[in-house]
Design a protein around this motif. Structure first.
Motif, PDB file in Angstrom:
ATOM      1  N   VAL A 136       0.822  -1.216   0.000  1.00  0.00           N
ATOM      2  CA  VAL A 136       0.000   0.000   0.000  1.00  0.00           C
ATOM      3  C   VAL A 136       0.854   1.264   0.000  1.00  0.00           C
ATOM      4  CG1 VAL A 136      -1.743   1.315   1.256  1.00  0.00           C
ATOM      5  CG2 VAL A 136      -1.939  -1.151   1.097  1.00  0.00           C
ATOM      6  N   GLY A 137       1.964   1.264   0.719  1.00  0.00           N
ATOM      7  CA  GLY A 137       2.793   2.464   0.812  1.00  0.00           C
ATOM      8  C   GLY A 137       3.761   2.644  -0.340  1.00  0.00           C
ATOM      9  N   LEU A 138       3.717   1.754  -1.320  1.00  0.00           N
ATOM     10  CA  LEU A 138       4.723   1.722  -2.382  1.00  0.00           C
ATOM     11  C   LEU A 138       4.831   3.028  -3.160  1.00  0.00           C
ATOM     12  CD1 LEU A 138       6.750  -0.086  -3.935  1.00  0.00           C
ATOM     13  CD2 LEU A 138       4.826  -0.836  -5.369  1.00  0.00           C
ATOM     14  N   LEU A 139       3.706   3.685  -3.377  1.00  0.00           N
ATOM     15  CA  LEU A 139       3.699   4.888  -4.223  1.00  0.00           C
ATOM     16  C   LEU A 139       4.001   6.164  -3.445  1.00  0.00           C
ATOM     17  CD1 LEU A 139       0.563   4.163  -6.451  1.00  0.00           C
ATOM     18  CD2 LEU A 139       2.945   3.493  -6.819  1.00  0.00           C
ATOM     19  N   GLY A 140       4.149   6.059  -2.153  1.00  0.00           N
ATOM     20  CA  GLY A 140       4.275   7.245  -1.317  1.00  0.00           C
ATOM     21  C   GLY A 140       5.498   8.094  -1.580  1.00  0.00           C
ATOM     22  N   ASP A 141       6.559   7.501  -2.100  1.00  0.00           N
ATOM     23  CA  ASP A 141       7.794   8.252  -2.329  1.00  0.00           C
ATOM     24  C   ASP A 141       7.920   8.790  -3.751  1.00  0.00           C
ATOM     25  OD1 ASP A 141       8.651   7.792   0.275  1.00  0.00           O
ATOM     26  OD2 ASP A 141       9.637   5.913  -0.256  1.00  0.00           O
ATOM     27  N   ILE A 142       6.922   8.554  -4.576  1.00  0.00           N
ATOM     28  CA  ILE A 142       7.012   8.959  -5.974  1.00  0.00           C
ATOM     29  C   ILE A 142       6.664  10.438  -6.126  1.00  0.00           C
ATOM     30  CG2 ILE A 142       6.061   8.612  -8.281  1.00  0.00           C
ATOM     31  CD1 ILE A 142       5.742   5.666  -7.581  1.00  0.00           C
ATOM     32  N   GLU A 143       7.536  11.156  -6.793  1.00  0.00           N
ATOM     33  CA  GLU A 143       7.358  12.593  -6.981  1.00  0.00           C
ATOM     34  C   GLU A 143       6.060  12.889  -7.719  1.00  0.00           C
ATOM     35  OE1 GLU A 143       9.850  16.396  -8.874  1.00  0.00           O
ATOM     36  OE2 GLU A 143      10.532  14.329  -9.192  1.00  0.00           O
ATOM     37  N   GLY A 144       5.330  13.869  -7.226  1.00  0.00           N
ATOM     38  CA  GLY A 144       4.107  14.301  -7.892  1.00  0.00           C
ATOM     39  C   GLY A 144       2.841  13.658  -7.377  1.00  0.00           C
ATOM     40  N   ILE A 145       2.950  12.613  -6.566  1.00  0.00           N
ATOM     41  CA  ILE A 145       1.757  11.941  -6.040  1.00  0.00           C
ATOM     42  C   ILE A 145       1.369  12.552  -4.703  1.00  0.00           C
ATOM     43  CG2 ILE A 145       0.803   9.777  -5.156  1.00  0.00           C
ATOM     44  CD1 ILE A 145       2.355   8.267  -7.223  1.00  0.00           C
ATOM     45  N   LEU A 146       0.166  13.103  -4.640  1.00  0.00           N
ATOM     46  CA  LEU A 146      -0.375  13.638  -3.392  1.00  0.00           C
ATOM     47  C   LEU A 146      -1.188  12.587  -2.641  1.00  0.00           C
ATOM     48  CD1 LEU A 146      -1.664  17.158  -4.565  1.00  0.00           C
ATOM     49  CD2 LEU A 146       0.318  16.695  -3.093  1.00  0.00           C
ATOM     50  N   ALA A 147      -1.922  11.772  -3.389  1.00  0.00           N
ATOM     51  CA  ALA A 147      -2.772  10.740  -2.781  1.00  0.00           C
ATOM     52  C   ALA A 147      -2.940   9.613  -3.779  1.00  0.00           C
ATOM     53  CB  ALA A 147      -4.131  11.320  -2.395  1.00  0.00           C
ATOM     54  N   TRP A 148      -3.201   8.426  -3.260  1.00  0.00           N
ATOM     55  CA  TRP A 148      -3.325   7.275  -4.154  1.00  0.00           C
ATOM     56  C   TRP A 148      -4.339   6.294  -3.592  1.00  0.00           C
ATOM     57  CZ3 TRP A 148       0.630   8.500  -0.989  1.00  0.00           C
ATOM     58  CH2 TRP A 148       1.125   7.556  -0.088  1.00  0.00           C
ATOM     59  N   VAL A 149      -4.821   5.428  -4.478  1.00  0.00           N
ATOM     60  CA  VAL A 149      -5.832   4.456  -4.087  1.00  0.00           C
ATOM     61  C   VAL A 149      -5.571   3.129  -4.801  1.00  0.00           C
ATOM     62  CG1 VAL A 149      -7.439   5.265  -5.879  1.00  0.00           C
ATOM     63  CG2 VAL A 149      -8.317   3.977  -3.915  1.00  0.00           C
ATOM     64  N   TYR A 150      -5.719   2.055  -4.055  1.00  0.00           N
ATOM     65  CA  TYR A 150      -5.676   0.705  -4.607  1.00  0.00           C
ATOM     66  C   TYR A 150      -7.104   0.158  -4.621  1.00  0.00           C
ATOM     67  CZ  TYR A 150      -0.576   0.243  -4.054  1.00  0.00           C
ATOM     68  OH  TYR A 150       0.779   0.382  -4.158  1.00  0.00           O
ATOM     69  N   PHE A 151      -7.482  -0.441  -5.732  1.00  0.00           N
ATOM     70  CA  PHE A 151      -8.749  -1.151  -5.840  1.00  0.00           C
ATOM     71  C   PHE A 151      -8.423  -2.636  -5.990  1.00  0.00           C
ATOM     72  CE2 PHE A 151      -9.778   3.028  -7.903  1.00  0.00           C
ATOM     73  CZ  PHE A 151     -10.567   3.519  -6.874  1.00  0.00           C
TER      74      PHE A 151
END
Length: 318
Positions: free
Chosen positions: A240-255
């Motif tokens: 779930v936390g995988l995308l947290g360090d990617i530049e430009g991402i403020l929020a993300w969701v997994y379905f």
């Protein structure tokens, strides 16, 4: 004071049954199991039970007890780390003589004869530690088993002390808990060990996530993808936390597709996401929440709501 009422209830009841939420994470099990171990250690004459479905990936922390319907007669029931009643694992929680809620999520559902909610706490495990500290004033103590479980819960819900919920109080609790003699390196190994199949799914996610101009990202994991990588919906919690360090991402969701619904995991670095979760049979923290969608069409609605949350956050922070 609420803590004194909880202390009195623990002292007065001969049988204590402790619940937590479905699909348990380390904090759910750490607070549930840590509280049970603390009570058992200080009140060996009491019958203390923990209940719910066992989570195979976390059985190194604690395993559930066999709890009969008869056990609830005259029992004190404590529910840890669960904001709303439908998410309580083992729906017999209301069959005891008294019900206590211990939780750190924003209030979604008022329940319990005694309700202790502290949204400033990093975790329910930190709250149980606070209960222990209050009872320590009366001579009660903590054993190594309880300390290890509470520490695991705090580590899990703070992302190894990286999340904003980590406070000076959190570090103080952790500082005392690590003074107990348990195998901390092995605990970390167990908590963060990554099976090869999950590592390969991480590669798939990094190749296939979508980043939109508003700063939100979506990841769809339908059943055929999960089957391809032989990963269960529960095991996706590790990414779930995988995308947290990617530049430009403020929020993300997994379905994540399950048998008869779609699990929704929302995370954020600023925009409020728990309100979105509450619109879709869920809830959680402002920047970490979960929900359930009944169809892929509903996930499109959730994605639109996340888009607006990110756009609003960007406007407010220009």
């Amino acid at each position: 004071m609420t803590l004194h009422k909880i202390m009195d209830a623990i002292k007065q009841h001969k049988t204590i049954i402790i619940h937590r939420h479905v699909r348990p994470d380390p904090d759910a099990l750490g607070s549930q199991g840590g509280l049970a171990e603390f009570i058992r250690y200080n009140f060996p004459e009491k019958k203390v039970l923990i209940t719910g479905e066992n989570e195979p990936s976390l059985q190194f922390l604690t395993k559930m007890d066999e709890v009969s319907d008869k056990d609830y007669e005259g029992a004190l029931v404590i529910v840890c780390d669960t904001a709303n009643q439908p998410r309580i694992d083992d729906q017999r929680y209301a069959e005891g003589a008294m019900l206590i809620k211990i939780d750190h999520h924003p209030i979604v559902d008022e329940y319990g004869d005694i309700s202790w909610v502290d949204t400033q706490a990093s975790s329910a495990s930190e709250m149980v530690y606070s209960l222990y500290k209050k009872m320590a004033e009366q001579g009660y103590s903590l054993n190594e088993r309880a300390a290890s479980l509470l520490y695991a819960g705090i580590v899990g819900d703070t992302g190894r002390f990286l999340f904003p919920s980590t406070t000076e109080k959190t570090f103080a609790a952790a500082s005392e808990l690590v003074s107990y003699n348990f195998d901390r390196p092995e605990m970390y190994n167990q908590l963060y060990r990554t099976p090869v199949k999950v590592a390969k799914l991480k590669g798939y996610v990094l190749e296939n996530f979508t980043l939109y101009p508003q700063g939100y990202s979506t990841v769809r994991l339908p059943k055929d993808i999960l089957d391809k990588y032989e990963v269960s919906p529960t095991e996706t919690s590790a990414i779930v936390g995988l995308l947290g360090d990617i530049e430009g991402i403020l929020a993300w969701v997994y379905f994540v597709e399950e048998e008869d619904s779609i699990r929704v995991r929302l995370r954020s670095k600023g925009p409020i996401v728990n309100k979105i979760a509450e619109n879709h049979n869920g809830g959680g923290h402002p920047m970490a929440a979960g929900a359930t969608a009944s169809s892929w069409e509903e996930t499109d609605v959730i994605a639109e709501e996340l888009k607006e949350a990110c756009a609003s956050f960007a406007r407010d922070n220009k």
